[in-house]
Design a protein around this motif. Structure first.
Motif, PDB file in Angstrom:
ATOM      1  N   HIS A   5       0.853  -1.177   0.000  1.00 53.31           N
ATOM      2  CA  HIS A   5       0.000   0.000   0.000  1.00 53.31           C
ATOM      3  C   HIS A   5       0.887   1.225   0.000  1.00 53.31           C
ATOM      4  N   ASP A   6       0.602   2.189  -0.865  1.00 51.07           N
ATOM      5  CA  ASP A   6       1.466   3.360  -1.013  1.00 51.07           C
ATOM      6  C   ASP A   6       1.288   4.389   0.093  1.00 51.07           C
ATOM      7  N   THR A   7       0.173   4.339   0.802  1.00 45.94           N
ATOM      8  CA  THR A   7      -0.094   5.313   1.850  1.00 45.94           C
ATOM      9  C   THR A   7       0.790   5.040   3.057  1.00 45.94           C
ATOM     10  N   LEU A   8       1.315   6.109   3.644  1.00 50.40           N
ATOM     11  CA  LEU A   8       2.059   5.969   4.890  1.00 50.40           C
ATOM     12  C   LEU A   8       1.078   6.030   6.048  1.00 50.40           C
ATOM     13  N   TYR A   9       1.315   5.228   7.075  1.00 53.15           N
ATOM     14  CA  TYR A   9       0.443   5.164   8.245  1.00 53.15           C
ATOM     15  C   TYR A   9       1.222   5.464   9.501  1.00 53.15           C
ATOM     16  N   PHE A  10       0.546   6.106  10.442  1.00 52.43           N
ATOM     17  CA  PHE A  10       1.094   6.368  11.767  1.00 52.43           C
ATOM     18  C   PHE A  10       0.468   5.344  12.702  1.00 52.43           C
ATOM     19  N   GLY A  15      -4.055  -0.057  24.751  1.00 55.03           N
ATOM     20  CA  GLY A  15      -4.033  -1.336  25.463  1.00 55.03           C
ATOM     21  C   GLY A  15      -3.021  -2.240  24.791  1.00 55.03           C
ATOM     22  N   GLU A  16      -3.451  -3.467  24.487  1.00 54.05           N
ATOM     23  CA  GLU A  16      -2.549  -4.403  23.814  1.00 54.05           C
ATOM     24  C   GLU A  16      -2.723  -4.394  22.305  1.00 54.05           C
ATOM     25  N   GLY A  17      -3.629  -3.553  21.806  1.00 56.40           N
ATOM     26  CA  GLY A  17      -3.878  -3.512  20.373  1.00 56.40           C
ATOM     27  C   GLY A  17      -3.050  -2.465  19.668  1.00 56.40           C
ATOM     28  N   MET A  18      -2.734  -2.745  18.414  1.00 54.40           N
ATOM     29  CA  MET A  18      -1.992  -1.809  17.574  1.00 54.40           C
ATOM     30  C   MET A  18      -2.959  -1.272  16.531  1.00 54.40           C
ATOM     31  N   PHE A  19      -2.947   0.044  16.369  1.00 64.88           N
ATOM     32  CA  PHE A  19      -3.838   0.725  15.448  1.00 64.88           C
ATOM     33  C   PHE A  19      -3.024   1.659  14.569  1.00 64.88           C
ATOM     34  N   ALA A  20      -3.633   2.110  13.474  1.00 67.01           N
ATOM     35  CA  ALA A  20      -2.947   3.042  12.580  1.00 67.01           C
ATOM     36  C   ALA A  20      -3.959   3.959  11.917  1.00 67.01           C
ATOM     37  N   VAL A  21      -3.470   5.133  11.546  1.00 68.09           N
ATOM     38  CA  VAL A  21      -4.248   6.105  10.772  1.00 68.09           C
ATOM     39  C   VAL A  21      -3.340   6.630   9.667  1.00 68.09           C
ATOM     40  N   PRO A  22      -3.922   7.081   8.557  1.00 66.93           N
ATOM     41  CA  PRO A  22      -3.076   7.680   7.517  1.00 66.93           C
ATOM     42  C   PRO A  22      -2.298   8.862   8.094  1.00 66.93           C
ATOM     43  N   VAL A  23      -1.025   8.912   7.818  1.00 69.66           N
ATOM     44  CA  VAL A  23      -0.166   9.945   8.394  1.00 69.66           C
ATOM     45  C   VAL A  23      -0.580  11.344   7.932  1.00 69.66           C
ATOM     46  N   THR A  24      -1.256  11.442   6.809  1.00 65.48           N
ATOM     47  CA  THR A  24      -1.684  12.748   6.304  1.00 65.48           C
ATOM     48  C   THR A  24      -2.673  13.426   7.248  1.00 65.48           C
ATOM     49  N   PHE A  25      -3.330  12.672   8.142  1.00 64.84           N
ATOM     50  CA  PHE A  25      -4.288  13.240   9.090  1.00 64.84           C
ATOM     51  C   PHE A  25      -3.612  13.688  10.391  1.00 64.84           C
ATOM     52  N   VAL A  26      -2.359  13.320  10.607  1.00 66.40           N
ATOM     53  CA  VAL A  26      -1.673  13.609  11.867  1.00 66.40           C
ATOM     54  C   VAL A  26      -1.000  14.978  11.785  1.00 66.40           C
ATOM     55  N   LYS A  27      -1.433  15.892  12.682  1.00 69.33           N
ATOM     56  CA  LYS A  27      -0.818  17.223  12.740  1.00 69.33           C
ATOM     57  C   LYS A  27       0.427  17.190  13.612  1.00 69.33           C
TER      58      LYS A  27
END
Length: 160
Positions: A5-10, A15-27
């Protein structure tokens, strides 16, 4: 087979779970400092924060997702997010993270219509699942999370 996937994720932990969001949304990301509670708000809306002069709502996704939480926020991080909106000012909000991870490409795994055990009214919160090594990462759909929160707030207002 996983697809690149070409999108970068943050990525970050709740808790014990790992999550991500598109880095373009992170200020920005910073250590938790202070918040101002808002009376009679929903349990997962922790109040507002002053972030560079803007009053930003603070959401505890751990509470929203039904994870165990702590009232001690001193070791949490804040992820300041901004969602673009067509013809309007972007919507800014912040979420808590137990730990923050990295910015990276993720291998998205085709998963069909699996609900991942998430309650029916929250199943759209997960956009996709990715894998990094032996770990699965749930990629969140921030727009659907915000839509749910706005709807939840509207329900509370109608009953008040």
């Amino acid at each position: 087979m996983a697809q690149a996937h070409d999108t970068l994720y943050f990525s970050f932990n709740l808790g014990e779970g790992m999550f991500a969001v598109p880095v373009t949304f992170v200020k920005e990301v910073f250590d938790f400092t202070t918040r101002t509670p808002v009376p009679n708000s929903l349990e997962y809306l922790l109040g507002v924060m002053n972030i560079r002069g803007a009053v930003v709502p603070l959401v505890d996704l751990r509470k929203l997702f039904g994870f165990s939480t702590s009232s001690d926020l001193s070791t949490t991080s804040v992820i300041d997010l901004e969602l673009p909106r067509t013809g309007e000012k972007p919507f800014e909000f912040a979420i808590l993270a137990d730990t923050v991870d990295v910015v990276s490409n993720l291998n998205i795994i085709p998963a069909g219509s699996v609900s991942y055990g998430i309650p029916e009214d929250q199943k759209d919160f997960v956009h996709s699942v990715a894998r990094r090594g032996d770990h699965f990462i749930l990629v969140l759909d921030l727009e659907k999370i915000i839509k749910f929160i706005v709807g939840d707030v509207a329900k509370v207002r109608k009953t008040a």
